[in-house]
Design an enzyme around this catalytic site. Structure first.
Site, PDB file in Angstrom:
ATOM      1  N   SER A  14       0.784  -1.177  -0.064  1.00  0.00           N
ATOM      2  CA  SER A  14       0.098  -0.021  -0.109  1.00  0.00           C
ATOM      3  C   SER A  14       0.862   1.194  -0.050  1.00  0.00           C
ATOM      4  CB  SER A  14      -0.957  -0.137   1.298  1.00  0.00           C
ATOM      5  OG  SER A  14      -1.984   0.959   0.966  1.00  0.00           O
ATOM      6  N   GLU A  15       0.638   2.189  -0.794  1.00  0.00           N
ATOM      7  CA  GLU A  15       1.690   3.126  -1.383  1.00  0.00           C
ATOM      8  C   GLU A  15       1.950   4.142  -0.026  1.00  0.00           C
ATOM      9  OE1 GLU A  15      -0.989   2.714  -2.957  1.00  0.00           O
ATOM     10  OE2 GLU A  15      -2.318   4.481  -3.287  1.00  0.00           O
ATOM     11  N   ASN A  16       0.950   4.296   1.040  1.00  0.00           N
ATOM     12  CA  ASN A  16       1.329   4.803   2.165  1.00  0.00           C
ATOM     13  C   ASN A  16       2.334   4.660   2.934  1.00  0.00           C
ATOM     14  OD1 ASN A  16      -0.658   2.788   2.619  1.00  0.00           O
ATOM     15  ND2 ASN A  16      -0.775   4.068   5.037  1.00  0.00           N
TER      16      ASN A  16
END
Lengths: 234, 217
Positions: B45-47
């Protein structure tokens, strides 16, 4: 002895922040935001701020609080959903908004802190984001030139910090905090727990203290959850 | 016709052992519920997490542990957290093998629009532009038509673009299609859907082979 960086609270940490300045604020959504410093910026009443932050908070928390008081002139973000007041101010033209891809935003902060003035990235080529930007083709693929970002003050939140300014972040609350910490002329770190030097394992530090000028332990943390998703215990 | 879970289930068949996968918000998130047996994949997840697990049990949620949709999640054994620059180094550097995301429109040359409706809605692109600009393998999960019944598979996108010539495959409630050579190539029909129905719901150039098998779910 460590260089003196410890301040006693958000008020002391925010000293020198003036209307019209550019601030970077760490966090993704409401996760990892410097709550205590934001609350103090509201109290200070500084206006015409340019805020560089991935998101703009929600209506009544995070950067949404600064929006409510019309303290922000311009937002530089990648995603600003979840905030009605933001949308209203943007559509009415009160608020200037520069939307940039999340990866470009992170890298522009990192570059700003790392002394790299600009870089080429494929993100945004052929879209509104690429309009007016220099294009160069590398290995057959077009890229656009993105410039580094810096700020008068970068304000980040960490889980643990020591009196030398070394920081450790928790879970996904790390997000933009380390790269923004690098890019502030003055970087303020508010931490959940401030410990004496020597207590953090140097192997496990995420942000070296050289990037941090002021550090304090936040009075309290609400840590509001934006989307509470759970599964039932069977 | 497929529901959202059916679309996710069909896309899950594209997963291969050892893949690192980024799932967008909405239907793509559901793909994680349908990983085929015997296959190990890891979700990014890109966070800032690799090794994302399911939602936490009630009472275990942690404000510091969320996905890119800002939902509370868990971290699996072997998970790792990292900052946003590192996260997009994984994406831009093509270390993620599969990206699944939603779209408002897709064009026959693989353009995608999913971040803005001028004058109506501006939420921002988040990480979508970085993802579509760099990923080699991009699958779009969406409904074939919008709420007004208009096709979302077009000759050209009418909305502001998120990326150009990047989408390789589209899975909708009606069909699975491959995008190549400036056209949508019909690969499979959703259960109970006819070629005629797909044809009627597709505004862009559609290539229909002699035999169009029904999806096996």
């Amino acid at each position: 002895m460590a260089i003196h960086k410890v301040v006693s609270n958000a008020q002391e940490a925010c000293e020198g922040i003036e209307s019209g300045m550019t601030l970077m604020l760490g966090g993704f959504g409401l996760c990892g935001i410097p709550e205590n410093s934001i609350a103090h910026l509201v109290k200070m009443g500084v206006k015409d701020l340019t805020c560089i932050s991935n998101n703009a908070g929600v209506d009544d928390f995070g950067l949404g609080l600064l929006l409510q008081g019309k303290q922000i002139k311009k937002m530089i973000s990648s995603y600003v959903g979840e905030n009605d007041e933001f949308e209203r101010q943007m559509l009415s033209g009160e608020l200037e908004v520069d939307l940039i891809p999340q990866g470009s935003l992170a890298e522009r902060c990192r570059a700003g802190g790392a002394g790299i003035p600009a870089f080429f990235t494929p993100a945004g080529y052929g879209t509104e984001v690429g309009e007016g930007k220099e294009v160069r083709v590398f290995k057959g693929k077009p890229h656009i030139l993105e410039h580094a970002l810096t700020a008068d003050y970068a304000i980040v939140r960490a889980w643990k910090g020591d009196t030398a300014g070394n920081l450790i972040f928790k879970a996904t609350a790390r997000n933009f905090n380390p790269v923004m910490a690098m890019a502030g002329k003055i970087t303020i770190a508010e931490v959940e727990e401030l410990v004496p030097i020597g207590e953090l394992d140097p192997n496990e530090i995420h942000t070296p203290g050289i990037f941090v000028q002021r550090i304090f332990q936040g009075k309290s943390y609400e840590k509001r959850i934006e989307q509470r998703t759970v599964k039932p215990r069977s | 016709m497929l529901d959202k879970n059916g679309i996710a289930q069909r896309i899950a068949q594209e997963l291969q052992d050892g893949y690192y996968v980024n799932l967008g918000i909405g239907i793509p998130t559901l793909v994680a519920n349908h990983i085929p047996q015997g296959i190990d994949v890891e979700f990014q997840s890109e966070n800032g997490i690799l090794g994302m697990g399911s939602f936490p049990f009630e009472g275990d949620e942690d404000a510091d542990l969320i996905n890119a949709g800002k939902q509370t999640i868990t971290a699996l054994p072997g998970a790792v957290f990292f900052d946003s620059a590192m996260s997009f180094a994984m994406i831009r550097g093509q270390h993620v093998q599969l990206t699944v995301l939603g779209a408002m429109e897709v064009s026959q040359n693989g353009d995608i629009a999913n971040w803005k409706i001028p004058g109506k809605m501006v939420k921002g692109m988040g990480g979508a532009m970085d993802l579509v600009a760099s990923a080699d393998n991009i699958i779009v999960a969406m409904m074939h038509t919008n709420r007004a019944g208009e096709s979302k598979l077009l000759a050209d996108c009418s909305l502001p673009l998120t990326g150009v010539a990047c989408v390789k495959k589209v899975v909708t409630n009606l069909a699975c299609l491959e995008i190549k050579d400036g056209a949508f190539h019909l690969l499979e029909r959703a259960p109970g859907v006819t070629v005629e129905e797909i044809k009627a719901a597709t505004a862009g150039k559609l290539i229909i082979p002699d035999e169009v098998p029904e999806m096996k779910l």
